[in-house]
Design a protein around this motif. Sequence first.
Motif, PDB file in Angstrom:
ATOM      1  N   VAL A 203      33.776  12.239  -6.137  1.00 20.61           N
ATOM      2  CA  VAL A 203      33.016  13.258  -6.860  1.00 20.61           C
ATOM      3  C   VAL A 203      32.487  14.315  -5.900  1.00 20.61           C
ATOM      4  CG1 VAL A 203      30.906  13.637  -8.167  1.00 20.61           C
ATOM      5  CG2 VAL A 203      32.405  11.744  -8.752  1.00 20.61           C
ATOM      6  N   VAL A 204      31.921  13.852  -4.765  1.00 18.93           N
ATOM      7  CA  VAL A 204      31.357  14.799  -3.802  1.00 18.93           C
ATOM      8  C   VAL A 204      32.434  15.750  -3.316  1.00 18.93           C
ATOM      9  CG1 VAL A 204      30.241  15.016  -1.576  1.00 18.93           C
ATOM     10  CG2 VAL A 204      29.595  13.162  -3.096  1.00 18.93           C
ATOM     11  N   ALA A 221      27.154  18.940 -13.466  1.00 18.44           N
ATOM     12  CA  ALA A 221      27.663  17.617 -13.845  1.00 18.44           C
ATOM     13  C   ALA A 221      28.511  17.055 -12.704  1.00 18.44           C
ATOM     14  CB  ALA A 221      28.502  17.731 -15.109  1.00 18.44           C
ATOM     15  N   THR A 222      28.620  15.736 -12.641  1.00 17.61           N
ATOM     16  CA  THR A 222      29.350  15.133 -11.520  1.00 17.61           C
ATOM     17  C   THR A 222      30.714  14.593 -11.945  1.00 17.61           C
ATOM     18  OG1 THR A 222      28.317  13.025 -12.002  1.00 17.61           O
ATOM     19  CG2 THR A 222      27.234  14.439 -10.361  1.00 17.61           C
ATOM     20  N   ASP A 223      30.968  14.490 -13.278  1.00 17.46           N
ATOM     21  CA  ASP A 223      32.226  13.849 -13.669  1.00 17.46           C
ATOM     22  C   ASP A 223      33.400  14.798 -13.456  1.00 17.46           C
ATOM     23  OD1 ASP A 223      33.102  14.820 -16.766  1.00 17.46           O
ATOM     24  OD2 ASP A 223      31.070  15.270 -16.071  1.00 17.46           O
ATOM     25  N   VAL A 224      34.554  14.229 -13.187  1.00 21.40           N
ATOM     26  CA  VAL A 224      35.730  14.981 -12.763  1.00 21.40           C
ATOM     27  C   VAL A 224      36.103  16.039 -13.787  1.00 21.40           C
ATOM     28  CG1 VAL A 224      37.369  13.342 -13.788  1.00 21.40           C
ATOM     29  CG2 VAL A 224      38.074  14.747 -11.864  1.00 21.40           C
ATOM     30  N   LEU A 225      35.939  15.727 -15.072  1.00 17.51           N
ATOM     31  CA  LEU A 225      36.391  16.664 -16.113  1.00 17.51           C
ATOM     32  C   LEU A 225      35.602  17.966 -16.026  1.00 17.51           C
ATOM     33  CD1 LEU A 225      36.775  14.106 -19.020  1.00 17.51           C
ATOM     34  CD2 LEU A 225      38.544  15.064 -17.551  1.00 17.51           C
ATOM     35  N   VAL A 424      32.157   6.148 -12.175  1.00 10.03           N
ATOM     36  CA  VAL A 424      31.527   7.275 -11.473  1.00 10.03           C
ATOM     37  C   VAL A 424      32.340   8.539 -11.691  1.00 10.03           C
ATOM     38  CG1 VAL A 424      30.901   8.201  -9.235  1.00 10.03           C
ATOM     39  CG2 VAL A 424      30.523   5.795  -9.720  1.00 10.03           C
ATOM     40  N   VAL A 425      33.660   8.420 -11.534  1.00  8.17           N
ATOM     41  CA  VAL A 425      34.485   9.632 -11.531  1.00  8.17           C
ATOM     42  C   VAL A 425      34.559  10.252 -12.924  1.00  8.17           C
ATOM     43  CG1 VAL A 425      36.807  10.522 -11.150  1.00  8.17           C
ATOM     44  CG2 VAL A 425      35.813   8.904  -9.535  1.00  8.17           C
ATOM     45  N   PHE A 426      34.714   9.419 -13.958  1.00 12.25           N
ATOM     46  CA  PHE A 426      34.946   9.999 -15.287  1.00 12.25           C
ATOM     47  C   PHE A 426      33.699  10.051 -16.158  1.00 12.25           C
ATOM     48  CE2 PHE A 426      39.170   8.931 -13.910  1.00 12.25           C
ATOM     49  CZ  PHE A 426      39.873  10.059 -14.300  1.00 12.25           C
ATOM     50  N   SER A 427      32.701   9.216 -15.838  1.00 17.52           N
ATOM     51  CA  SER A 427      31.501   9.271 -16.690  1.00 17.52           C
ATOM     52  C   SER A 427      30.305   9.688 -15.852  1.00 17.52           C
ATOM     53  CB  SER A 427      31.286   7.914 -17.343  1.00 17.52           C
ATOM     54  OG  SER A 427      30.004   7.843 -17.893  1.00 17.52           O
ATOM     55  N   SER A 428      29.387   8.780 -15.583  1.00 20.80           N
ATOM     56  CA  SER A 428      28.231   9.147 -14.759  1.00 20.80           C
ATOM     57  C   SER A 428      27.890   7.978 -13.844  1.00 20.80           C
ATOM     58  CB  SER A 428      27.027   9.450 -15.643  1.00 20.80           C
ATOM     59  OG  SER A 428      26.373   8.237 -15.947  1.00 20.80           O
TER      60      SER A 428
END
Lengths: 616, 616
Positions: A203-204, A221-225, A424-428
């Motif tokens: 994510v970072v 937002a941090t999610d990939v989408l 982590v990557v797709f949600s939170s």
Amino acid sequence: MGNADNGEYGSAASHRVAHPPPQPFVTSLRNTLKETLFPDDPLRQFKNQPARRKVVLGLQYFFPILEWGPRYTLDSFKSDLIAGITIASLAIPQGISYAKLANLPPILGLYSSFVPPLIYAVMGSSRDLAVGTVAVGSLLMGSMLGTVVNASEVPKLYLHLAFTATFVAGLFEAALGIFRLGFIVDFLSHATIVGFMSGAATVVCLQQLKGLLGLDHFTHATDVLSVMRSVFTQTHKWRWESAALGLVFLFYLMLARYFIGELKKGINPSSVMDLNFDSKYLPVAIKTGIVTGIIALAEGIAVGRSFAMFKNYHIDGNKEMIAFGMMNIAGSCTSCYLTAGPFSRSAVNFNAGCKTAVSNIVMALAVMITLLFLTPLFHYTPIVVLSSIIIAAMLGLIDYQAAIHLWHVDKFDFFVCITAYVGVVFSSIEVALVLAIGLSIMRILLFVARPKTLLLGNIPDSKVFRNIDHYQNARNVPGVIILEIDSPIYFANSNYLRERILRWIIDEEERLKSLKETSLQYVVLDMSAVGNIDTSGISMLDEVKKIVDRRGLKLMMVNPGAEVMKKLNKSKILETIGEEWIFLTVGEAVGACNYMLHSCTQQMKSHESDKQYNNV
Amino acid sequence: MGNADNGEYGSAASHRVAHPPPQPFVTSLRNTLKETLFPDDPLRQFKNQPARRKVVLGLQYFFPILEWGPRYTLDSFKSDLIAGITIASLAIPQGISYAKLANLPPILGLYSSFVPPLIYAVMGSSRDLAVGTVAVGSLLMGSMLGTVVNASEVPKLYLHLAFTATFVAGLFEAALGIFRLGFIVDFLSHATIVGFMSGAATVVCLQQLKGLLGLDHFTHATDVLSVMRSVFTQTHKWRWESAALGLVFLFYLMLARYFIGELKKGINPSSVMDLNFDSKYLPVAIKTGIVTGIIALAEGIAVGRSFAMFKNYHIDGNKEMIAFGMMNIAGSCTSCYLTAGPFSRSAVNFNAGCKTAVSNIVMALAVMITLLFLTPLFHYTPIVVLSSIIIAAMLGLIDYQAAIHLWHVDKFDFFVCITAYVGVVFSSIEVALVLAIGLSIMRILLFVARPKTLLLGNIPDSKVFRNIDHYQNARNVPGVIILEIDSPIYFANSNYLRERILRWIIDEEERLKSLKETSLQYVVLDMSAVGNIDTSGISMLDEVKKIVDRRGLKLMMVNPGAEVMKKLNKSKILETIGEEWIFLTVGEAVGACNYMLHSCTQQMKSHESDKQYNNV
């Protein structure tokens, strides 16, 4: 699993399962609490010492520097000096980068490398941990506070909330340590951390596209989408030069407008007055504090432990927590945000040959000097450089080898790891943690709710009995079924165990019938692995006894542990089963069975011969 | 616990810890799932049967009546007839009382004793369970729905929500059964149920003060405080005559205005149209449905099991759940509310000598006749009678002996029980459940997070090794420390175990030093009771190995189970430890130690003699 016999069946009777020595409730309760909360028995060293010595030891316990300080040598200092300066040179750009990661003013990164290291040097028990802000912690703080307050719209409020969250994190960490609840951190399994860190790192890195592409507006937002959306919705704004030639045109960028903003001279101003306990924002501050606090702890303690392993010295988890807590409480009052023991910095510290926590003091002083005189130099640090620093650090965190290792050794751990990553990557970040920890705990509960019942057989040419699925050569004993229960017997599994044991018996009876072998006569329960039992478990055993009796079989029990024996006795089940049917080893139980089977057949034989005799 | 040797040390090497036969991931996964979801292996009977037979068996599985129906005899019918009529005579007043407990029209109590029993008779697997509404379930429904809708203000809506909740309960119960999740009910421990039932009973009795004192207005809250308040705030309204002389003045009361309201003739009207899925009320309906459903299941299955134990037949938990589910789904469409297997009624059924579920059919028919022709008779049932019926039933539920038993056998279970009781009486039913279940689960987690490490010693005149605290006569072996790990090794306890094992070693070393005995040389870990291990556990073992090596000691491992052996191998730890250091029994390990210690001393001796020789 299973037990072996001690030689001749004859002498079997000479070894009985003992009744554990009686222990008053208070004593056993105290022991349990001691084992649970003070496994490392920290008060041990205080035993039979003069009062004055006790005070010294007490101080040394809370301030390890008092212990190693006096023995500190010039040689060590030389090493620490070099290490300290090395990590300082890393601390400054890293601090600035991570601060931006948390959407905080870059100067906070420097502040956070000044006060906290000093406190850790005094209170911490690791010699290699380099204190500073951590990437994942910064990201977490940014994303969690960002949901409630917009850093760019109300920077002051956001800043104050960051201090408050740090304060809460400190309190929480210190509390965990003081109340000896260190083991809560243990519920973050290795698998969880691997997956979580990698996910966070991913994510970072994605977030850095902002810096690399030179975009001014970007999602919080941090999610990939959402990140991808905000990247590809502004393709027209992409600064190809900064993207492609970022590092080449460093000089050009230097002169260009990509400076990181005001860095005013002088050391940390006080921020006690900035702590914001407004009930409107307190919930998010507390939530952020607790989550970031515990993650920082988990990382920091893991890092500290691994280096302590190398150098063969011991780290006290609870003590570390107190140190981390104090560090963050003090930090939150001196314009610092969440600090811990970042792996990257600690690794550098270790490789630079640090000897003690003095390297942290050196770093702190170096940073102080920077703050006092050199900050203007960093005014023109180009964002693209910071982005590359972060990405470089992050790529190290994506530990795909570990994931592969997990897959090879333990599929479930791998699953947990992937869950954390995907979460982590797709949600939170919160969702990921809840999922991964939930799964890990579910596994434990499932282990207890669905324990293994193993069928034991005799290893040829021995009196050892082992699981026949594991030992292909183990043979089962005619007329006897030997079952081992492989977990504590609790409410959660007592019904299951009753069903399962019954089914073992039925299957065995059918098998023997089909093979026309000696019919089943004895059911032997090996309790060796039953660590504990509760009242549901006790009544389960009672029911099993009834079932076995009704089928005209005999129930035997082997080697119940102290806890189990005590409860069998108190609940009078011991009488129902009959103490003479409880054996020390499977071998002895089977020996007794064979003896009885044998004598029966003898009687029958003699009976037969009598008949024949009469017929004569 | 621990293991013993199989005779001469010489032969020790002949028995090694086997590598479990390799098993493809898919196979092991399938086996795990089978053990978890199908412990009773319900498909067993279908194996190698002709297709037609399979169909019959399948039908018989879901409709047990098809199995026992054909074998049904006239004698059984005589018994069932008597039992059926007996429970019908109980069912009618009880039904009316419980309906009032749930603030529902009394007639529903009768409706609920008509349709559901018929369905259970066809689908249920218990022969003794008498179906009907349950006190606790009714109370729960009343209190939970009462929080959102007031039964006296909007009776229609309240009624419809009751039907909806029942429908949800039915769906939930059936789903649990169909997806083989029966074990979820197991997490309601015996202790929890005892405490919960007693608490609920207490609350119900207090509620009856309304009827006994003849108060018209009364609180809908269930906690003791609000009940007491509404009792003592209306002292002026107390009807002393009904209180003191309630039962004496039964006749007077009969004529008085204490009738229970309209009871119209005719059997259950359809209520399909009454199911209310309005999003505004759905949450409370779902919540109520799930809580009441699971409580009803827990009680019903427990009751069924205990009677099955007496008569020595088997009850399939998952099948029962499907039956209960269908029963409530059908009920909710025919003006019935939550039904299960009330203990009181089932006990009467059992004592009246019922043989099969036909007694339920008889009861249903008796109730039907009542509904068709006799309802007017019950029009004048005095409330005080109902109150006394309820109180009588409830007092039976306050099982203080069970609580005392818990205290004697297992203090923690007692604590859980009291928590549930106090929770229900002073707070709310939901709170009580969450607390009690939370505590029970916490205990399991704590067992895993803080496993016992036991010090083993040799039982005199044997090669058996047992826990020294349990077996006072066990002696430790000079130069060797034998530790048994008493639980699976998971992320939650790996740190703790490392610390604890290290401390055992240090303590032992210090003890030996103080006693000037042979210094410690070997660390033997008995893995017999370690049912499983995850990657955190594996790396813990690796670290322990490092620690032991650094102290110049030798690590040995005894009897790792199949799972553990597999993972030790895959993770290459096996190589680090060296397979020759893994033994089948503690006895063999100790034998090897002694052998080596002995040979060392031999060498030293010979060395010495050489010296002397040279000196000559």
